[in-house]
Design an enzyme around this catalytic site. Structure first.
Site, PDB file in Angstrom:
ATOM      1  N   GLY A  55       4.368   7.597   0.487  1.00  0.00           N
ATOM      2  CA  GLY A  55       5.038   6.958  -0.329  1.00  0.00           C
ATOM      3  C   GLY A  55       4.883   5.286  -0.176  1.00  0.00           C
ATOM      4  O   GLY A  55       4.063   5.197   0.606  1.00  0.00           O
ATOM      5  N   THR A  56       5.297   4.558  -1.162  1.00  0.00           N
ATOM      6  CA  THR A  56       4.913   3.145  -1.163  1.00  0.00           C
ATOM      7  C   THR A  56       5.605   2.362  -0.192  1.00  0.00           C
ATOM      8  O   THR A  56       6.892   2.824   0.542  1.00  0.00           O
ATOM      9  CB  THR A  56       5.406   2.475  -2.367  1.00  0.00           C
ATOM     10  OG1 THR A  56       5.315   3.274  -3.483  1.00  0.00           O
ATOM     11  CG2 THR A  56       4.497   1.046  -2.753  1.00  0.00           C
ATOM     12  N   VAL A  57       4.922   1.370   0.532  1.00  0.00           N
ATOM     13  CA  VAL A  57       5.504   0.593   1.577  1.00  0.00           C
ATOM     14  C   VAL A  57       5.477  -0.819   1.030  1.00  0.00           C
ATOM     15  O   VAL A  57       4.448  -1.152   0.452  1.00  0.00           O
ATOM     16  CB  VAL A  57       4.311   0.728   2.935  1.00  0.00           C
ATOM     17  CG1 VAL A  57       4.706  -0.258   3.942  1.00  0.00           C
ATOM     18  CG2 VAL A  57       4.127   2.188   3.261  1.00  0.00           C
TER      19      VAL A  57
ATOM     20  N   ASP B 132      -1.590  11.638  11.866  1.00  0.00           N
ATOM     21  CA  ASP B 132      -2.177  11.379  10.790  1.00  0.00           C
ATOM     22  C   ASP B 132      -2.707   9.960  11.126  1.00  0.00           C
ATOM     23  O   ASP B 132      -2.770   8.732  10.722  1.00  0.00           O
ATOM     24  CB  ASP B 132      -1.230  10.955   9.630  1.00  0.00           C
ATOM     25  CG  ASP B 132      -1.925  10.561   8.281  1.00  0.00           C
ATOM     26  OD1 ASP B 132      -3.229  10.779   8.184  1.00  0.00           O
ATOM     27  OD2 ASP B 132      -1.560   9.948   7.409  1.00  0.00           O
TER      28      ASP B 132
ATOM     29  N   GLY C 185       0.885  -1.246  -0.036  1.00  0.00           N
ATOM     30  CA  GLY C 185      -0.093   0.073   0.090  1.00  0.00           C
ATOM     31  C   GLY C 185       0.669   1.262  -0.032  1.00  0.00           C
ATOM     32  O   GLY C 185       1.859   1.316   0.458  1.00  0.00           O
TER      33      GLY C 185
ATOM     34  N   LYS D  70       9.787   1.614   4.524  1.00  0.00           N
ATOM     35  CA  LYS D  70       9.146   2.756   4.043  1.00  0.00           C
ATOM     36  C   LYS D  70      10.328   3.754   3.407  1.00  0.00           C
ATOM     37  O   LYS D  70      11.254   4.054   4.362  1.00  0.00           O
ATOM     38  CB  LYS D  70       8.618   3.473   5.202  1.00  0.00           C
ATOM     39  CG  LYS D  70       7.477   2.638   5.718  1.00  0.00           C
ATOM     40  CD  LYS D  70       6.475   3.024   6.629  1.00  0.00           C
ATOM     41  CE  LYS D  70       5.443   1.896   7.004  1.00  0.00           C
ATOM     42  NZ  LYS D  70       4.422   2.352   7.834  1.00  0.00           N
TER      43      LYS D  70
ATOM     44  N   ALA E 262       0.684   8.614   2.643  1.00  0.00           N
ATOM     45  CA  ALA E 262       0.929   9.963   2.297  1.00  0.00           C
ATOM     46  C   ALA E 262       2.458   9.910   2.126  1.00  0.00           C
ATOM     47  O   ALA E 262       2.975  10.934   1.591  1.00  0.00           O
ATOM     48  CB  ALA E 262       0.497  10.805   3.409  1.00  0.00           C
TER      49      ALA E 262
END
Length: 304
Positions: free
Chosen positions: A21-23, A140, A16, A38, A19
């Site tokens: 970037g891609t994990v 967040d 996924g 990350k 906010a």
């Protein structure tokens, strides 16, 4: 700053994009364990050092020494210089199989037992109290970055990607998904740790409802949905110098929170209202929330 190399981690799957970037889920080739990767691209100074990131990471590593049970483990940090102006910093976290969103979706009807919700909330607030006491705000918080292990342990994730805060930092409002955003963020006023308490209140309600409490489609719509529940705050509580005027909204009166979260008990409802307080200065803190009667009284199970 870094001691691992990214070669040590073998990517397995994408889990996924957030906010930040891609994990990726990856395997640590040395230990065989799964980790979450990350990566953040950061601008570097003339020495090739990403100054604010170095500070961030130093803070994360300091937090790591406390080994708090409700905070996700930071296993490693790798930095790779991409260009003179940019460095890729990869944070390696422990991998937890599911988040609270999935956990809630998987709960069979009629949903989680009241004692289970109480336990999850207590752990969530313990993690927050720990972060806040170290001057870290999450900013967040949402079901997607609250992880739940197979043993039912709650671990907060993604907080390290929030900046160290000074109390009056008006941040760009991209940091929070709309539904869990507190009024002061929606209004782009200044804010601090109470933002996380508001988000926790939204999540508390969602554990009972099994759907989000406030699903707004824009900042104004989100505020309107909030005021339908907690009432339109008085003029003197409205922050000054914000672009959205109080006159935008009908004069909503507060409605009983149990109209919206019928399954919650009386003490839970009181705590929820203290978390969903418009003025951040009057909102309960994580430490005080843990002291609330809701957590003190064990439910007395009555025969029905």
């Amino acid at each position: 700053m870094a001691h691992g190399t990214s070669l040590q981690y073998e990517r397995v799957a994408e889990i996924g994009g957030g906010a930040y970037g891609t994990v990726y889920k990856a395997r640590d080739t040395e230990s065989g364990r799964f980790v979450a990767l990350k990566s953040v691209r950061v601008q570097t100074d003339h020495n090739g050092l990403p100054i604010s990131t170095v500070r961030e990471v130093a803070l994360l590593k300091r937090l790591e020494q406390f080994d708090h049970p409700n905070v996700v483990r930071l296993m490693d940090v790798c930095a790779t210089q991409r260009t003179d102006q940019e460095t890729k910093v990869t944070l390696v976290f422990e991998h937890v199989e599911q988040d609270l969103k999935t956990y809630l979706e998987k709960a069979p009807a009629p949903g989680l037992a009241p004692e289970r919700i109480k336990d999850l909330m207590k752990q969530l607030l313990c993690g927050l109290a720990f972060l806040h006491s170290n001057r870290v705000m999450h900013r967040d918080l949402k079901p997607e970055n609250i992880l739940v292990t197979s043993q039912g342990q709650v671990k907060l994730a993604d907080f390290g990607l929030a900046r160290m805060y000074s109390c009056h930092m008006a941040l760009t409002p991209v940091v929070v998904t709309l539904w869990y955003r507190p009024p002061e963020v929606l209004l782009q006023s200044s804010y601090a740790t109470p933002v996380d308490i508001w988000s926790s209140g939204c999540i508390f309600a969602e554990m009972f409802k099994r759907k989000p409490l406030f699903c707004g489609e824009s900042e104004v719509d989100q505020l309107g949905k909030i005021f339908e529940v907690i009432g339109l705050p008085p003029e003197e509580e409205w922050p000054t110098g914000v672009t959205i005027s109080r006159k935008h909204f009908p004069p909503f009166s507060a409605r009983p929170i149990t109209d919206f979260v019928p399954e919650i008990n009386e003490q839970g409802a009181q705590l929820l209202l203290e978390m969903l307080t418009f003025d951040p200065c009057d909102r309960i803190s994580a430490l005080n929330a843990l002291d609330h009667p809701y957590f003190r009284n064990e439910e007395i199970l009555t025969e029905t």
